[in-house]
Write a protein that holds these residues in place. Structure first.
Motif, PDB file in Angstrom:
ATOM      1  N   VAL A 104       2.337   5.256 -14.807  1.00 54.90           N
ATOM      2  CA  VAL A 104       1.807   6.183 -14.218  1.00 54.90           C
ATOM      3  C   VAL A 104       2.241   6.278 -12.767  1.00 54.90           C
ATOM      4  O   VAL A 104       2.727   5.197 -12.170  1.00 54.90           O
ATOM      5  CB  VAL A 104       0.140   5.943 -14.377  1.00 54.90           C
ATOM      6  N   ILE A 105       1.963   7.288 -12.063  1.00 57.33           N
ATOM      7  CA  ILE A 105       1.886   7.459 -10.590  1.00 57.33           C
ATOM      8  C   ILE A 105       0.642   7.217  -9.887  1.00 57.33           C
ATOM      9  O   ILE A 105      -0.281   8.227 -10.098  1.00 57.33           O
ATOM     10  CB  ILE A 105       2.858   8.521 -10.122  1.00 57.33           C
ATOM     11  N   THR A 106       0.422   6.351  -9.137  1.00 52.91           N
ATOM     12  CA  THR A 106      -0.992   6.199  -8.475  1.00 52.91           C
ATOM     13  C   THR A 106      -0.839   5.694  -6.971  1.00 52.91           C
ATOM     14  O   THR A 106       0.216   5.008  -6.450  1.00 52.91           O
ATOM     15  CB  THR A 106      -1.846   4.960  -9.113  1.00 52.91           C
ATOM     16  N   ASP A 107      -1.774   5.926  -6.278  1.00 54.50           N
ATOM     17  CA  ASP A 107      -1.941   5.478  -4.972  1.00 54.50           C
ATOM     18  C   ASP A 107      -2.690   4.203  -4.922  1.00 54.50           C
ATOM     19  O   ASP A 107      -3.311   3.753  -5.710  1.00 54.50           O
ATOM     20  CB  ASP A 107      -2.690   6.373  -4.007  1.00 54.50           C
ATOM     21  N   LEU A 109       1.788   1.143 -17.285  1.00 53.20           N
ATOM     22  CA  LEU A 109       1.788   2.096 -18.214  1.00 53.20           C
ATOM     23  C   LEU A 109       0.339   2.846 -18.342  1.00 53.20           C
ATOM     24  O   LEU A 109       0.450   4.131 -18.682  1.00 53.20           O
ATOM     25  CB  LEU A 109       2.088   1.564 -19.536  1.00 53.20           C
ATOM     26  N   CYS A 110      -0.724   2.322 -17.885  1.00 53.84           N
ATOM     27  CA  CYS A 110      -1.895   2.713 -18.062  1.00 53.84           C
ATOM     28  C   CYS A 110      -2.950   2.630 -17.040  1.00 53.84           C
ATOM     29  O   CYS A 110      -3.650   3.347 -16.689  1.00 53.84           O
ATOM     30  CB  CYS A 110      -2.658   2.161 -19.462  1.00 53.84           C
ATOM     31  N   ASN A 111      -2.843   1.285 -16.116  1.00 51.23           N
ATOM     32  CA  ASN A 111      -3.916   1.194 -15.193  1.00 51.23           C
ATOM     33  C   ASN A 111      -3.426   1.518 -13.764  1.00 51.23           C
ATOM     34  O   ASN A 111      -3.909   2.681 -13.490  1.00 51.23           O
ATOM     35  CB  ASN A 111      -4.111  -0.395 -15.107  1.00 51.23           C
ATOM     36  N   ASN A 112      -2.270   1.201 -13.343  1.00 49.07           N
ATOM     37  CA  ASN A 112      -2.146   1.053 -11.811  1.00 49.07           C
ATOM     38  C   ASN A 112      -0.540   1.013 -11.620  1.00 49.07           C
ATOM     39  O   ASN A 112      -0.086  -0.279 -12.210  1.00 49.07           O
ATOM     40  CB  ASN A 112      -3.102   0.446 -11.170  1.00 49.07           C
ATOM     41  N   HIS A 113       0.048   1.668 -10.811  1.00 47.84           N
ATOM     42  CA  HIS A 113       1.554   1.387 -10.411  1.00 47.84           C
ATOM     43  C   HIS A 113       1.596   1.978  -8.916  1.00 47.84           C
ATOM     44  O   HIS A 113       2.451   2.813  -8.632  1.00 47.84           O
ATOM     45  CB  HIS A 113       2.310   2.234 -11.239  1.00 47.84           C
ATOM     46  N   PRO A 114       0.744   1.116  -8.040  1.00 47.89           N
ATOM     47  CA  PRO A 114       0.477   1.475  -6.612  1.00 47.89           C
ATOM     48  C   PRO A 114       1.951   1.860  -6.140  1.00 47.89           C
ATOM     49  O   PRO A 114       2.610   0.931  -5.922  1.00 47.89           O
ATOM     50  CB  PRO A 114      -0.307   0.662  -6.158  1.00 47.89           C
ATOM     51  N   SER A 115       1.919   2.922  -5.385  1.00 47.76           N
ATOM     52  CA  SER A 115       3.258   3.163  -4.579  1.00 47.76           C
ATOM     53  C   SER A 115       4.361   3.017  -5.200  1.00 47.76           C
ATOM     54  O   SER A 115       5.425   2.681  -4.625  1.00 47.76           O
ATOM     55  CB  SER A 115       3.117   2.406  -3.206  1.00 47.76           C
ATOM     56  N   ALA A 117       0.944  -0.986   0.078  1.00 45.03           N
ATOM     57  CA  ALA A 117      -0.194  -0.067  -0.015  1.00 45.03           C
ATOM     58  C   ALA A 117       0.867   1.357  -0.125  1.00 45.03           C
ATOM     59  O   ALA A 117       1.853   1.321   0.538  1.00 45.03           O
ATOM     60  CB  ALA A 117      -0.952  -0.064   1.279  1.00 45.03           C
ATOM     61  N   GLY A 118       0.665   2.293  -0.484  1.00 43.73           N
ATOM     62  CA  GLY A 118       1.044   3.715  -0.602  1.00 43.73           C
ATOM     63  C   GLY A 118       0.291   4.593  -1.196  1.00 43.73           C
ATOM     64  O   GLY A 118      -0.549   4.289  -1.866  1.00 43.73           O
ATOM     65  N   ARG A 119       0.705   5.856  -1.147  1.00 45.83           N
ATOM     66  CA  ARG A 119       0.026   7.017  -1.531  1.00 45.83           C
ATOM     67  C   ARG A 119       1.141   8.306  -2.182  1.00 45.83           C
ATOM     68  O   ARG A 119       0.919   9.502  -1.766  1.00 45.83           O
ATOM     69  CB  ARG A 119      -0.772   7.671  -0.451  1.00 45.83           C
ATOM     70  N   PRO A 120       1.845   7.753  -3.046  1.00 43.88           N
ATOM     71  CA  PRO A 120       2.674   8.893  -3.573  1.00 43.88           C
ATOM     72  C   PRO A 120       2.166  10.073  -4.257  1.00 43.88           C
ATOM     73  O   PRO A 120       2.580  11.114  -4.366  1.00 43.88           O
ATOM     74  CB  PRO A 120       3.643   8.290  -4.353  1.00 43.88           C
TER      75      PRO A 120
END
Lengths: 387, 134
Positions: free
Chosen positions: A208-211, A327-333, A111-114
């Protein structure tokens, strides 16, 4: 394919990807709890069933604070942090612990929230003895992957257009994922015309950058038999740390040469047997190098392989990152390994989106690259099978 | 060679692992690791050999001549700069910046030489620049 004589099988019984991509009002500890609950509910288990816990990024001393926060009583813990590939490594370690009889229900969380916090990494956490010789040169994550791409182009004639095909394939898949951060299908021209970030990588070569986060539950054969979910077996696993060897870098290949060979050999399969692959895509070049190192094509031929559309589900021979990937969906933390395993599990269960589901997907591969590909990184590979 | 150029680079974090390297840099010297036992040269230098773990190592003087192994232009900052690995004539490669150069004319394999950049606290940092005609 020959059946392996692996007596210590383990199964991924639960997998959960947090739906958020921007966690403004959620703490990191809360996110860990939500993904843990999600994966356990998916498996049909409860927190009291968990007897092993794995995490790389939790706040607190190693795993201890989050173990208390979640109310777990683990007999095995492992907070090995090798960056974004940590979670594949944890599946490998959990499988070994289950095979050794040390535990039967292993929970792995990320888990993370950058994005909410507006920062990417805490540099001081990563300051080894190498950093003292390098920090004045303002190295960065994208810079290190860019140097690998530049050298790959020099040695093999790989082009920016070829790398762009990797983003194109991810975007074709992401259009069907309602949770994907970027759902627009892009063209090769749009990728190579997007702003240059670090030559030769453009903005659309970057993830991407995601939480958010995700979690997995790995269980013993006995537990797996008692559950209602499709059985996804960990059939092979490998890991390897690669570095620059005292100043003799070889940055067009990665630790996947070893981790992939280990995982495939343990599974008793070859790249031809793999129906779908979820491959760490921090940058397009991360995928290209992994495809070659895992044996899906010859070293240096990755550009040709991807530009023939081979990564697109329903079109090519190796559908990849069918959720849209990092690249498109999600790269959490900033850690993409967890979501690679989750989408691989969806494919093996037949639970991917119908437009990207690979028919008869019985053997699939998940692969992670953690750290910095042009200097120090840890590759981890899993071969998973639907029984 | 060994001129000093002004830059906005951060100063090195000097500690027990690297103080000999940075002290040498302040004298406009580039030091690498050289194992007396297995004869291998290495970078970064350290108190033992990363090939045989022998403690019988020298912090040897390098010529400062090198060629570009790979590089990238970091574009998304106020003052774009070149991050690179250069392979030293002595064998090992090191991370560095390429300075005093035209970004568009850089290429892998290009011959470069060491120069010394003044970091924000005045300490010197070895960097590299193309040699004219190469």
């Amino acid at each position: 394919m020959t059946r392996p004589s692996n007596p210590g099988a383990a199964y991924i019984a639960g997998a959960f990807e947090h739906p958020t991509r921007l966690a403004t009002g959620l703490s990191i500890a809360q996110l860990h709890a939500e993904v843990a609950r999600g994966a356990l509910e998916d498996a049909g288990l409860g927190i009291a069933d968990v007897d092993a816990f794995y995490t790389a990024d939790a706040p607190g001393l190693g795993p201890i604070a989050i173990v208390e926060h979640l109310g777990i009583k683990p007999q095995i813990v492992d907070s090995t942090d090798v960056g974004g590939s940590s979670y594949l490594l944890h599946v490998n370690h959990a499988t070994q612990a289950i095979a050794a009889g040390k535990c039967s229900v292993a929970l792995i969380t990320l888990a993370g929230r950058p994005r909410a916090e507006g920062k990417i990494t805490v540099a001081s956490r990563f300051a080894g003895p190498d950093v003292g010789f390098e920090s004045p040169y303002r190295s960065s994550v994208v810079g290190m992957y860019a140097m690998a791409a530049a050298r790959h182009m020099h040695e093999f004639g790989t082009t920016g257009e070829q790398l762009a095909w990797i983003k194109v394939a991810a975007s074709v898949h992401a259009q069907h994922n309602p949770l994907a951060l970027l759902r627009n299908v892009v063209t090769v021209e749009e990728v190579v015309n997007s702003p240059m970030v670090a030559d030769p990588l453009h903005r659309l070569d970057c993830c991407v950058i995601t939480d958010g986060g995700g979690a997995l539950v790995v269980v013993s054969p006995e537990i797996a038999r008692s559950l209602a979910r499709p059985k996804v077996r960990v059939r092979g696993a490998g890991e390897f740390v690669k570095h620059i060897r005292g100043g003799y870098p070889d940055i067009t290949s990665s630790g996947a040469v070893v981790s992939g060979a280990q995982a495939l050999a343990e599974a008793g399969v070859t790249p031809k047997d793999i129906k779908c692959a979820c491959i760490y895509d921090s940058f397009t070049i991360s995928v290209l190098i992994a495809l070659e190192d895992l044996g899906f094509c010859e070293k240096g031929k990755g550009g040709q392989f991807v530009s023939e559309g081979n990564l697109i589900s329903g079109v090519g021979r190796l559908p990849f990152n069918t959720d849209g990937g990092g690249l498109c969906n999600n790269h959490p933390s900033n850690r993409g390994g967890m979501t690679k395993v989750i989408e691989t599990v969806r494919q093996l269960r037949g639970e991917a989106h119908p437009r990207v589901q690979v028919p008869n997907c019985d053997i699939a591969l998940a692969h992670g690259t953690g750290g910095w590909i042009a200097s120090r990184h840890c590759s981890a590979t899993l071969v998973l099978e639907r029984e | 060679m060994a001129e000093t150029i002004q830059t906005d680079v951060p100063p090195p974090n000097v500690d027990l692992d690297n103080e000999q390297f940075w002290a040498a840099a302040n004298r406009r010297q580039l030091r690498i690791g050289q194992c007396t036992k297995c004869q291998k040269a290495f970078f970064y230098p350290r108190h033992f050999c990363p090939f045989c773990l022998s403690a019988d190592v020298d912090w040897a003087l390098a010529s400062g001549k090198a060629q570009i192994y790979s590089y990238t232009v970091m574009r998304r900052v106020d003052n774009p700069y070149v991050l690179a690995y250069v392979q030293l004539d002595e064998g090992p490669a090191m991370m560095t910046n390429i300075v005093e150069c035209d970004f568009e004319s850089l290429r892998v394999g290009q011959i470069v030489e060491a120069v010394y950049a003044t970091s924000k606290n005045g300490s010197l940092v070895p960097m590299f620049r193309p040699i004219d005609g190469h």
